[in-house]
Design a protein around this motif. Structure first.
Motif, PDB file in Angstrom:
ATOM      1  N   ALA A 104       0.832  -1.207   0.000  1.00  0.00           N
ATOM      2  CA  ALA A 104       0.000   0.000   0.000  1.00  0.00           C
ATOM      3  C   ALA A 104       0.867   1.259   0.000  1.00  0.00           C
ATOM      4  O   ALA A 104       0.554   2.238  -0.693  1.00  0.00           O
ATOM      5  N   LEU A 105       1.959   1.243   0.754  1.00  0.00           N
ATOM      6  CA  LEU A 105       2.865   2.390   0.789  1.00  0.00           C
ATOM      7  C   LEU A 105       3.546   2.596  -0.564  1.00  0.00           C
ATOM      8  O   LEU A 105       3.670   3.729  -1.050  1.00  0.00           O
ATOM      9  N   VAL A 106       3.983   1.512  -1.199  1.00  0.00           N
ATOM     10  CA  VAL A 106       4.625   1.630  -2.510  1.00  0.00           C
ATOM     11  C   VAL A 106       3.623   2.120  -3.546  1.00  0.00           C
ATOM     12  O   VAL A 106       3.932   2.999  -4.363  1.00  0.00           O
ATOM     13  N   ARG A 107       2.403   1.588  -3.508  1.00  0.00           N
ATOM     14  CA  ARG A 107       1.367   2.043  -4.446  1.00  0.00           C
ATOM     15  C   ARG A 107       1.103   3.548  -4.284  1.00  0.00           C
ATOM     16  O   ARG A 107       0.900   4.264  -5.269  1.00  0.00           O
ATOM     17  N   ALA A 108       1.099   4.023  -3.047  1.00  0.00           N
ATOM     18  CA  ALA A 108       0.896   5.457  -2.810  1.00  0.00           C
ATOM     19  C   ALA A 108       2.031   6.269  -3.442  1.00  0.00           C
ATOM     20  O   ALA A 108       1.789   7.348  -4.007  1.00  0.00           O
ATOM     21  N   CYS A 109       3.242   5.768  -3.374  1.00  0.00           N
ATOM     22  CA  CYS A 109       4.377   6.460  -4.005  1.00  0.00           C
ATOM     23  C   CYS A 109       4.235   6.448  -5.526  1.00  0.00           C
ATOM     24  O   CYS A 109       4.541   7.455  -6.186  1.00  0.00           O
ATOM     25  N   VAL A 110       3.781   5.332  -6.091  1.00  0.00           N
ATOM     26  CA  VAL A 110       3.556   5.259  -7.541  1.00  0.00           C
ATOM     27  C   VAL A 110       2.523   6.304  -7.945  1.00  0.00           C
ATOM     28  O   VAL A 110       2.719   7.056  -8.917  1.00  0.00           O
ATOM     29  N   ASP A 111       1.426   6.384  -7.201  1.00  0.00           N
ATOM     30  CA  ASP A 111       0.392   7.376  -7.503  1.00  0.00           C
ATOM     31  C   ASP A 111       0.951   8.793  -7.425  1.00  0.00           C
ATOM     32  O   ASP A 111       0.658   9.636  -8.283  1.00  0.00           O
ATOM     33  N   ARG A 112       1.746   9.071  -6.409  1.00  0.00           N
ATOM     34  CA  ARG A 112       2.322  10.412  -6.263  1.00  0.00           C
ATOM     35  C   ARG A 112       3.296  10.722  -7.393  1.00  0.00           C
ATOM     36  O   ARG A 112       3.331  11.837  -7.917  1.00  0.00           O
ATOM     37  N   ALA A 113       4.111   9.724  -7.776  1.00  0.00           N
ATOM     38  CA  ALA A 113       5.068   9.939  -8.867  1.00  0.00           C
ATOM     39  C   ALA A 113       4.339  10.261 -10.173  1.00  0.00           C
ATOM     40  O   ALA A 113       4.772  11.128 -10.929  1.00  0.00           O
ATOM     41  N   ARG A 114       3.230   9.577 -10.412  1.00  0.00           N
ATOM     42  CA  ARG A 114       2.452   9.831 -11.633  1.00  0.00           C
ATOM     43  C   ARG A 114       1.882  11.249 -11.647  1.00  0.00           C
ATOM     44  O   ARG A 114       1.614  11.797 -12.714  1.00  0.00           O
ATOM     45  N   ALA A 115       1.711  11.838 -10.481  1.00  0.00           N
ATOM     46  CA  ALA A 115       1.154  13.193 -10.381  1.00  0.00           C
ATOM     47  C   ALA A 115       2.220  14.286 -10.453  1.00  0.00           C
ATOM     48  O   ALA A 115       1.888  15.467 -10.525  1.00  0.00           O
ATOM     49  N   VAL A 116       3.498  13.904 -10.436  1.00  0.00           N
ATOM     50  CA  VAL A 116       4.585  14.885 -10.506  1.00  0.00           C
ATOM     51  C   VAL A 116       4.809  15.266 -11.968  1.00  0.00           C
ATOM     52  O   VAL A 116       5.128  14.403 -12.792  1.00  0.00           O
ATOM     53  N   PRO A 117       4.641  16.534 -12.317  1.00  0.00           N
ATOM     54  CA  PRO A 117       4.849  16.958 -13.708  1.00  0.00           C
ATOM     55  C   PRO A 117       6.255  16.599 -14.202  1.00  0.00           C
ATOM     56  O   PRO A 117       7.244  16.844 -13.514  1.00  0.00           O
ATOM     57  N   GLY A 118       6.318  15.972 -15.361  1.00  0.00           N
ATOM     58  CA  GLY A 118       7.600  15.627 -15.964  1.00  0.00           C
ATOM     59  C   GLY A 118       8.256  14.378 -15.411  1.00  0.00           C
ATOM     60  O   GLY A 118       9.354  14.018 -15.839  1.00  0.00           O
ATOM     61  N   CYS A 119       7.616  13.708 -14.472  1.00  0.00           N
ATOM     62  CA  CYS A 119       8.210  12.503 -13.892  1.00  0.00           C
ATOM     63  C   CYS A 119       7.920  11.306 -14.799  1.00  0.00           C
ATOM     64  O   CYS A 119       6.763  10.967 -15.044  1.00  0.00           O
ATOM     65  N   ALA A 120       8.978  10.666 -15.282  1.00  0.00           N
ATOM     66  CA  ALA A 120       8.843   9.533 -16.199  1.00  0.00           C
ATOM     67  C   ALA A 120       9.102   8.189 -15.521  1.00  0.00           C
ATOM     68  O   ALA A 120       8.722   7.140 -16.054  1.00  0.00           O
ATOM     69  N   ARG A 121       9.777   8.218 -14.364  1.00  0.00           N
ATOM     70  CA  ARG A 121      10.177   6.973 -13.702  1.00  0.00           C
ATOM     71  C   ARG A 121      10.189   7.144 -12.198  1.00  0.00           C
ATOM     72  O   ARG A 121      10.445   8.231 -11.687  1.00  0.00           O
ATOM     73  N   LEU A 122       9.948   6.035 -11.508  1.00  0.00           N
ATOM     74  CA  LEU A 122      10.082   5.962 -10.055  1.00  0.00           C
ATOM     75  C   LEU A 122      11.182   4.950  -9.779  1.00  0.00           C
ATOM     76  O   LEU A 122      11.142   3.829 -10.309  1.00  0.00           O
ATOM     77  N   VAL A 123      12.178   5.339  -8.988  1.00  0.00           N
ATOM     78  CA  VAL A 123      13.345   4.482  -8.743  1.00  0.00           C
ATOM     79  C   VAL A 123      13.512   4.226  -7.250  1.00  0.00           C
ATOM     80  O   VAL A 123      12.983   4.962  -6.410  1.00  0.00           O
ATOM     81  N   LEU A 124      14.276   3.190  -6.937  1.00  0.00           N
ATOM     82  CA  LEU A 124      14.563   2.879  -5.543  1.00  0.00           C
ATOM     83  C   LEU A 124      15.796   2.004  -5.447  1.00  0.00           C
ATOM     84  O   LEU A 124      16.204   1.368  -6.417  1.00  0.00           O
ATOM     85  N   SER A 125      16.375   1.985  -4.258  1.00  0.00           N
ATOM     86  CA  SER A 125      17.494   1.105  -3.922  1.00  0.00           C
ATOM     87  C   SER A 125      17.026   0.183  -2.809  1.00  0.00           C
ATOM     88  O   SER A 125      16.240   0.576  -1.950  1.00  0.00           O
ATOM     89  N   THR A 126      17.552  -1.028  -2.793  1.00  0.00           N
ATOM     90  CA  THR A 126      17.174  -2.002  -1.785  1.00  0.00           C
ATOM     91  C   THR A 126      18.347  -2.928  -1.491  1.00  0.00           C
ATOM     92  O   THR A 126      19.213  -3.116  -2.339  1.00  0.00           O
ATOM     93  N   GLN A 127      18.362  -3.466  -0.311  1.00  0.00           N
ATOM     94  CA  GLN A 127      19.428  -4.402   0.033  1.00  0.00           C
ATOM     95  C   GLN A 127      19.111  -5.783  -0.533  1.00  0.00           C
ATOM     96  O   GLN A 127      17.953  -6.151  -0.723  1.00  0.00           O
ATOM     97  N   ARG A 128      20.158  -6.550  -0.785  1.00  0.00           N
ATOM     98  CA  ARG A 128      20.014  -7.874  -1.392  1.00  0.00           C
ATOM     99  C   ARG A 128      19.075  -8.792  -0.616  1.00  0.00           C
ATOM    100  O   ARG A 128      18.382  -9.613  -1.200  1.00  0.00           O
ATOM    101  N   THR A 129      19.059  -8.672   0.694  1.00  0.00           N
ATOM    102  CA  THR A 129      18.289  -9.598   1.531  1.00  0.00           C
ATOM    103  C   THR A 129      16.833  -9.197   1.731  1.00  0.00           C
ATOM    104  O   THR A 129      16.086  -9.908   2.399  1.00  0.00           O
ATOM    105  N   MET A 130      16.412  -8.081   1.157  1.00  0.00           N
ATOM    106  CA  MET A 130      15.024  -7.624   1.331  1.00  0.00           C
ATOM    107  C   MET A 130      14.097  -8.321   0.324  1.00  0.00           C
ATOM    108  O   MET A 130      13.418  -7.688  -0.482  1.00  0.00           O
TER     109      MET A 130
END
Length: 168
Positions: A104-130
């Motif tokens: 649900a938290l990630v989906r909320a970020c996707v929705d917010r990114a789609r609302a940012v003018p000029g935003c083409a991608r949403l990126v993130l970093s994660t540790q190998r064990t996650m």
């Protein structure tokens, strides 16, 4: 389950900081245990909120977890380039896991990114064990971007962070 995703309130910063720190500690994600300097960064929600958008997942006034959404660069961005938003410090309290809070938290970020003018991608970093987080990202359409993997602590060879991107 009625989970509400909303902006964190300043009265919740301490609790969210502790949920985030405990998630990283209990999952063995910090190299120095309780003395890892990154713990202070994880706990400092006020600093994150001053530079980005901090979201919380709440159920009946109980904070279950949170995430930092970085809409367009700035001091909270680790890997975002122009035209990209970034997800940082996703954490869910241990007793709330397995209930869709992280997704649900990630989906909320996707929705917010789609609302940012000029935003083409949403990126993130994660540790190998996650691995649970990796499954969420893949299920939501993120793809691995190994050419962007990076090491926040070059003096420690084994801390390479994996990267994912979602084209919006």
């Amino acid at each position: 389950m009625d989970i509400l995703i909303r902006q964190a309130q300043s009265a919740e910063y301490g609790l969210l900081g502790e949920i985030t720190a405990q998630a990283y500690l209990q999952d063995g994600l910090l190299d120095f245990g309780g003395s890892d300097p990154y713990l202070g960064v994880l706990r400092d929600v006020a600093a994150r909120a001053a530079a980005a958008e901090v979201l919380v997942a709440v159920e009946r006034d109980r904070v279950l977890g949170g995430v930092t959404f970085v809409p367009s660069g700035g001091p909270m961005a680790d890997i975002a380039e122009p035209g990209e938003a970034e997800i940082r410090m996703l954490a869910v309290a241990h007793d709330a896991r397995g209930r869709g809070v992280g997704e649900a938290l990630v989906r909320a970020c996707v929705d917010r990114a789609r609302a940012v003018p000029g935003c083409a991608r949403l990126v993130l970093s994660t540790q190998r064990t996650m691995h649970t987080a990796h499954r969420i990202y893949t299920r939501l359409g993120f793809t691995r971007t190994p050419d962007r993997d990076w090491n926040p602590l070059p003096e420690l060879d084994d801390i390479t962070l994996l990267t994912y991107a979602l084209t919006l």
